[in-house]
Design a protein around this motif. Structure first.
Motif, PDB file in Angstrom:
ATOM      1  N   HIS A 133     -85.758  14.579 -54.345  1.00  0.00           N
ATOM      2  CA  HIS A 133     -85.021  13.747 -55.277  1.00  0.00           C
ATOM      3  C   HIS A 133     -85.546  13.957 -56.705  1.00  0.00           C
ATOM      4  O   HIS A 133     -86.762  14.010 -56.896  1.00  0.00           O
ATOM      5  N   PRO A 134     -84.671  14.151 -57.702  1.00  0.00           N
ATOM      6  CA  PRO A 134     -83.213  14.068 -57.653  1.00  0.00           C
ATOM      7  C   PRO A 134     -82.528  15.432 -57.559  1.00  0.00           C
ATOM      8  O   PRO A 134     -81.421  15.605 -58.054  1.00  0.00           O
ATOM      9  N   ASN A 135     -83.171  16.386 -56.891  1.00  0.00           N
ATOM     10  CA  ASN A 135     -82.645  17.749 -56.812  1.00  0.00           C
ATOM     11  C   ASN A 135     -82.397  18.211 -55.375  1.00  0.00           C
ATOM     12  O   ASN A 135     -82.479  19.400 -55.084  1.00  0.00           O
ATOM     13  N   ASP A 136     -82.102  17.291 -54.482  1.00  0.00           N
ATOM     14  CA  ASP A 136     -81.917  17.626 -53.073  1.00  0.00           C
ATOM     15  C   ASP A 136     -80.490  18.121 -52.854  1.00  0.00           C
ATOM     16  O   ASP A 136     -79.535  17.344 -52.902  1.00  0.00           O
ATOM     17  N   ALA A 137     -80.346  19.416 -52.619  1.00  0.00           N
ATOM     18  CA  ALA A 137     -79.020  20.032 -52.532  1.00  0.00           C
ATOM     19  C   ALA A 137     -78.579  20.245 -51.088  1.00  0.00           C
ATOM     20  O   ALA A 137     -79.385  20.512 -50.208  1.00  0.00           O
ATOM     21  N   ASN A 138     -77.286  20.136 -50.869  1.00  0.00           N
ATOM     22  CA  ASN A 138     -76.641  20.588 -49.639  1.00  0.00           C
ATOM     23  C   ASN A 138     -76.027  21.944 -49.952  1.00  0.00           C
ATOM     24  O   ASN A 138     -74.968  22.039 -50.574  1.00  0.00           O
ATOM     25  N   CYS A 139     -76.709  23.015 -49.535  1.00  0.00           N
ATOM     26  CA  CYS A 139     -76.337  24.371 -49.958  1.00  0.00           C
ATOM     27  C   CYS A 139     -75.299  25.033 -49.065  1.00  0.00           C
ATOM     28  O   CYS A 139     -74.849  26.144 -49.366  1.00  0.00           O
ATOM     29  N   CYS A 140     -74.920  24.375 -47.970  1.00  0.00           N
ATOM     30  CA  CYS A 140     -74.089  25.053 -46.968  1.00  0.00           C
ATOM     31  C   CYS A 140     -72.730  25.480 -47.500  1.00  0.00           C
ATOM     32  O   CYS A 140     -72.140  26.429 -46.975  1.00  0.00           O
TER      33      CYS A 140
END
Length: 360
Positions: free
Chosen positions: A252-259
């Motif tokens: 947080h605050p950079n938690d990405a869902n890269c799928c």
């Protein structure tokens, strides 16, 4: 990879904010759609010259018999580029541990933005100059500690810290964009400030601070390596970046869902979506079907949709995606639409120091 290195082309569209949403209140989905992947990760080999305690692929010194050959990789790359891939990211194992890797790498750098993840122990000045001459885009180097004793204990290889530093210096001197990767864990967390100072002195452009994933050997050593989320956030929030050094981190605050934009192929040709999903998905083998066809696999389509039950608004705003990493969400909840417990706003009381029974 989770975090900023998974976005070499940047975020392609802005998403509306989504505050943390309770389960059952309606799924959140990414509005971005791609007809084909723009980036592919190639896990070129599961052989390595090191013996890391946490190795996600459980690598060995010998190349495994089922690994794709150089001609097979070259044929795959031709098809992938024709289907719209513009960025290729090589990792292993250690790619340079296979003597046929340079042939494949050079063929790729001529036609796509190309990155390599390496431990740098096999990179001397001659090889670094060659990498610069063929136009390598970025070299990522796993350096696991500021101190030799920490790094060498994690790699299981005496002298590897010094050899990695030699390789990093050679790459920087050759003019390569060189970035360090630091896998945050209980053995090296206290060294993070010292590590950033070292990175700045080496002249690298950035440091990526990565989470520890419960894959491969890391699962078997989880109890001795894993930190609590509070301990991780304390380390992240205490960072003071040296001038000129860019810091990337996937909490947080950079938690990405890269799928939504990821594709990956393991050393045996299996399309696995992301290297961190290697134990959870298999969309088909690229020796039998195209990467574009595996991209249309029902599970791949579902993961790319970004439909999740909870999302952090700040991470959605910064990363252009919802819900955080799907690998760690699945590992701890056994559901691909679950919230990522590495995001403190949607952790829901998960103790990241303890793996669920099903994973062991």
């Amino acid at each position: 990879m989770s975090g900023s290195i998974s976005h070499p082309l940047g975020i392609l569209s802005a998403l509306p904010s989504a505050q943390a949403t309770p389960a059952g209140a309606g799924a959140i989905a990414n509005p971005m759609r791609l007809d084909a992947p723009v980036k592919v990760t190639i896990c070129f080999t599961e052989s390595c010259n090191l013996d890391c305690t946490y190795c996600y692929a459980d690598c060995r010194p010998q190349r495994k018999a089922r690994e794709l050959t150089a001609p097979q990789w070259l044929e795959f790359i031709d098809r992938a580029l024709a289907d719209g891939v513009v960025c290729v990211y090589f990792e292993g194992g250690e790619p340079f541990h296979r003597p046929d890797f340079p042939q494949v790498l050079e063929a790729c750098t001529r036609r796509a933005f190309t990155m390599v993840r390496s431990n740098a122990t096999l990179i001397d000045r001659e090889r670094a100059d060659w990498l610069a001459s063929i136009g390598l885009g970025t070299l990522y180097v796993d350096l696991l500690g500021a101190r030799a004793e920490t790094h060498d204990a994690l790699t299981g290889t005496a002298g590897s810290h010094a050899r990695s530093l030699d390789g990093i210096r050679a790459a920087v001197e050759a003019g390569l964009d060189t970035q360090l990767l630091f896998i945050l864990n209980r053995r090296n967390a206290a060294e993070l400030p010292e590590y950033l100072t070292l990175a700045a002195s080496l002249g690298v452009s950035a440091v990526g601070i990565l989470r520890l994933y419960p894959l491969g050997r890391a699962k078997r050593r989880w109890g001795e390596l894993a930190l609590s989320l509070d301990e991780m956030m304390a380390a992240i929030e205490a960072i003071e970046a040296p001038e000129g050094l860019r810091i990337m981190q996937s909490w947080h605050p950079n938690d990405a869902n890269c799928c939504w934009q990821m594709a990956a192929v393991n050393a045996f040709g299996d399309s696995i979506g992301c290297a961190y999903l290697r134990e959870y998905v298999n969309y088909g083998n690229i020796l039998d079907t195209s990467l574009a066809e595996t991209w249309r696999h029902p599970l791949c389509r579902e993961l790319r949709s970004g439909r999740v039950e909870a999302s952090c608004g700040e991470c959605s705003d910064s990363q252009g995606s919802h819900g955080g990493c799907r690998s760690t969400a699945f590992a701890f909840h056994r559901r691909f639409d679950a919230p990522d417990p590495f995001d403190r706003t949607i952790n829901r009381g998960v103790d990241l120091r303890v793996l669920p029974d099903w994973l062991l």
